[in-house]
Design a protein around this motif. Sequence first.
Motif, PDB file in Angstrom:
ATOM      1  N   HIS A   6       0.850  -1.187   0.000  1.00  0.00           N
ATOM      2  CA  HIS A   6       0.000   0.000   0.000  1.00  0.00           C
ATOM      3  C   HIS A   6       0.881   1.230   0.000  1.00  0.00           C
ATOM      4  O   HIS A   6       1.717   1.424   0.892  1.00  0.00           O
ATOM      5  CB  HIS A   6      -0.901   0.015   1.236  1.00  0.00           C
ATOM      6  CG  HIS A   6      -1.661   1.288   1.390  1.00  0.00           C
ATOM      7  ND1 HIS A   6      -1.584   2.080   2.514  1.00  0.00           N
ATOM      8  CD2 HIS A   6      -2.512   1.922   0.535  1.00  0.00           C
ATOM      9  CE1 HIS A   6      -2.352   3.140   2.356  1.00  0.00           C
ATOM     10  NE2 HIS A   6      -2.919   3.075   1.178  1.00  0.00           N
ATOM     11  N   ASP A  43      -3.020   2.295  -4.042  1.00  0.00           N
ATOM     12  CA  ASP A  43      -3.151   3.521  -3.248  1.00  0.00           C
ATOM     13  C   ASP A  43      -4.353   3.538  -2.310  1.00  0.00           C
ATOM     14  O   ASP A  43      -4.601   4.539  -1.630  1.00  0.00           O
ATOM     15  CB  ASP A  43      -3.190   4.754  -4.162  1.00  0.00           C
ATOM     16  CG  ASP A  43      -4.343   4.755  -5.142  1.00  0.00           C
ATOM     17  OD1 ASP A  43      -5.254   3.911  -4.995  1.00  0.00           O
ATOM     18  OD2 ASP A  43      -4.342   5.604  -6.064  1.00  0.00           O
ATOM     19  N   GLY A  44      -5.124   2.458  -2.254  1.00  0.00           N
ATOM     20  CA  GLY A  44      -6.281   2.423  -1.372  1.00  0.00           C
ATOM     21  C   GLY A  44      -7.492   3.140  -1.923  1.00  0.00           C
ATOM     22  O   GLY A  44      -8.559   3.128  -1.316  1.00  0.00           O
ATOM     23  N   GLU A  45      -7.350   3.768  -3.095  1.00  0.00           N
ATOM     24  CA  GLU A  45      -8.455   4.482  -3.730  1.00  0.00           C
ATOM     25  C   GLU A  45      -8.923   3.787  -5.004  1.00  0.00           C
ATOM     26  O   GLU A  45      -9.647   4.366  -5.810  1.00  0.00           O
ATOM     27  CB  GLU A  45      -8.037   5.922  -4.038  1.00  0.00           C
ATOM     28  CG  GLU A  45      -7.680   6.728  -2.799  1.00  0.00           C
ATOM     29  CD  GLU A  45      -7.282   8.161  -3.124  1.00  0.00           C
ATOM     30  OE1 GLU A  45      -7.635   8.649  -4.217  1.00  0.00           O
ATOM     31  OE2 GLU A  45      -6.624   8.795  -2.286  1.00  0.00           O
ATOM     32  N   VAL A 134      -4.920  -2.965   6.307  1.00  0.00           N
ATOM     33  CA  VAL A 134      -4.020  -2.629   5.194  1.00  0.00           C
ATOM     34  C   VAL A 134      -3.230  -3.852   4.766  1.00  0.00           C
ATOM     35  O   VAL A 134      -3.125  -4.169   3.569  1.00  0.00           O
ATOM     36  CB  VAL A 134      -3.075  -1.480   5.592  1.00  0.00           C
ATOM     37  CG1 VAL A 134      -1.976  -1.289   4.539  1.00  0.00           C
ATOM     38  CG2 VAL A 134      -3.849  -0.178   5.781  1.00  0.00           C
ATOM     39  N   CYS A 137      -5.281  -6.269   2.826  1.00  0.00           N
ATOM     40  CA  CYS A 137      -5.481  -5.831   1.447  1.00  0.00           C
ATOM     41  C   CYS A 137      -4.246  -6.120   0.596  1.00  0.00           C
ATOM     42  O   CYS A 137      -4.366  -6.512  -0.578  1.00  0.00           O
ATOM     43  CB  CYS A 137      -5.805  -4.340   1.399  1.00  0.00           C
ATOM     44  SG  CYS A 137      -7.460  -3.911   1.964  1.00  0.00           S
ATOM     45  N   GLU A 138      -3.066  -5.924   1.164  1.00  0.00           N
ATOM     46  CA  GLU A 138      -1.840  -6.245   0.442  1.00  0.00           C
ATOM     47  C   GLU A 138      -1.815  -7.707   0.045  1.00  0.00           C
ATOM     48  O   GLU A 138      -1.383  -8.064  -1.052  1.00  0.00           O
ATOM     49  CB  GLU A 138      -0.623  -5.890   1.295  1.00  0.00           C
ATOM     50  CG  GLU A 138      -0.420  -4.405   1.498  1.00  0.00           C
ATOM     51  CD  GLU A 138       0.752  -4.069   2.400  1.00  0.00           C
ATOM     52  OE1 GLU A 138       1.269  -2.942   2.305  1.00  0.00           O
ATOM     53  OE2 GLU A 138       1.154  -4.939   3.204  1.00  0.00           O
ATOM     54  N   ASN A 143      -7.902  -3.217  -3.618  1.00  0.00           N
ATOM     55  CA  ASN A 143      -7.295  -1.913  -3.848  1.00  0.00           C
ATOM     56  C   ASN A 143      -7.996  -0.793  -3.088  1.00  0.00           C
ATOM     57  O   ASN A 143      -7.588   0.362  -3.185  1.00  0.00           O
ATOM     58  CB  ASN A 143      -7.293  -1.586  -5.349  1.00  0.00           C
ATOM     59  CG  ASN A 143      -6.283  -2.426  -6.092  1.00  0.00           C
ATOM     60  OD1 ASN A 143      -5.212  -2.728  -5.588  1.00  0.00           O
ATOM     61  ND2 ASN A 143      -6.627  -2.836  -7.311  1.00  0.00           N
ATOM     62  N   ARG A 144      -9.037  -1.128  -2.364  1.00  0.00           N
ATOM     63  CA  ARG A 144      -9.701  -0.178  -1.475  1.00  0.00           C
ATOM     64  C   ARG A 144      -9.636  -0.723  -0.053  1.00  0.00           C
ATOM     65  O   ARG A 144      -9.952  -1.896   0.164  1.00  0.00           O
ATOM     66  CB  ARG A 144     -11.149   0.072  -1.902  1.00  0.00           C
ATOM     67  CG  ARG A 144     -11.256   0.752  -3.260  1.00  0.00           C
ATOM     68  CD  ARG A 144     -12.677   1.195  -3.572  1.00  0.00           C
ATOM     69  NE  ARG A 144     -12.745   1.803  -4.883  1.00  0.00           N
ATOM     70  CZ  ARG A 144     -12.459   3.087  -5.131  1.00  0.00           C
ATOM     71  NH1 ARG A 144     -12.121   3.887  -4.130  1.00  0.00           N
ATOM     72  NH2 ARG A 144     -12.533   3.576  -6.354  1.00  0.00           N
ATOM     73  N   ILE A 145      -9.226   0.103   0.875  1.00  0.00           N
ATOM     74  CA  ILE A 145      -8.994  -0.348   2.248  1.00  0.00           C
ATOM     75  C   ILE A 145     -10.236  -0.098   3.095  1.00  0.00           C
ATOM     76  O   ILE A 145     -10.666   1.058   3.240  1.00  0.00           O
ATOM     77  CB  ILE A 145      -7.783   0.379   2.855  1.00  0.00           C
ATOM     78  CG1 ILE A 145      -6.526   0.079   2.028  1.00  0.00           C
ATOM     79  CG2 ILE A 145      -7.574  -0.051   4.308  1.00  0.00           C
ATOM     80  CD1 ILE A 145      -5.340   0.925   2.400  1.00  0.00           C
TER      81      ILE A 145
END
Length: 240
Positions: A6, A43-45, A134, A137-138, A143-145
Motif C-alpha cells: 500500500h 493507493d487504497g483508492e 491494510v 489488502c496487500e 485496492n480499497r482499504i
Amino acid sequence: MISRFHFPGRLSAAGEIELPEALAHHAVRVLRLRDGEPIVLFDGEGNEADATLSVRGKSVHARLDPPRAVDRESPLAVVLVQALASGDKMDWVVQKAVELGVTAIQPVQAERSVLKLAGERAERRQAHWQQVAVSACEQCGRNRIPEVRALQPLAHWLAAHRGAFSYVLAPGGAAGFAHEARPAEVVHLLVGPEGGWSDHELAAFDAAGCRRVGLGPRILRTETAGLAALAALQARWGDF
C-alpha cells in the motif's frame, strides 16, 4: 508471487517515486527484496500499478508503469459490527473480514465483552486494527482499504442506526439467509462477544428493528461466527 504494497498517496501517473521509510524497510529489510525486483503498489483508492524496485544505498524508489483502476470489491456492502473480543481474536476477525470483502468494521463495546477499552488505549487499538486491514489488502489483492471505525458503546451505535438494515447473530433467529430477500442497502452484521448478547441487548435489537439470524445447530465462537456469516452473505448476494 509478486509482493504488493500500500502506497500512502494517489497513484496517478507513470514515473519514479520514493517509497516511504516504513514501506521501504518492509520491502528491503523484512522481505529482502532486491534492486530490480517487480512489485505492485496500490493507493487504497482503487488504483494499482506494476513497478520495479530501485535500491540506491539508503534510498528506495519504485519505477511505476501507468497506474490502472482495478475493482475487486464485492457488489454487496457489509459493515461488520463486531463486539470486542479478547486476546488476538480482533486481529484475526479484522484480517479475515477484509479478505472476505467487508466494506467496513465497527468495533462496539458490549455488556459481556471481556476486553474493555477507552481513551488513548482504544485509539491505539483502532490504529493497529487499521494497519491489520491494510496488510490484509496487500495479501488478498483489494485496492480499497476498509475503514476500521472508532470504538463505540453498542447502545450509541444502535441509537444512530435505528431502522438500518441489520442482521444480528442471535438465538431464536431465522435459519441463515436462504429465505431472506436481497437487501437494497448496506447490510450491518452484528456479532456478539465471547459471552454472547445479554437479554437487555437482545431486547434493544428487537426494538431497533434488527433481524435475528442463526447459523445452524452448532455454537460458533465470536471469531468464527461473523466470518461464517460474511461468507454466507457473499455466497448469497456477493461475489462468491
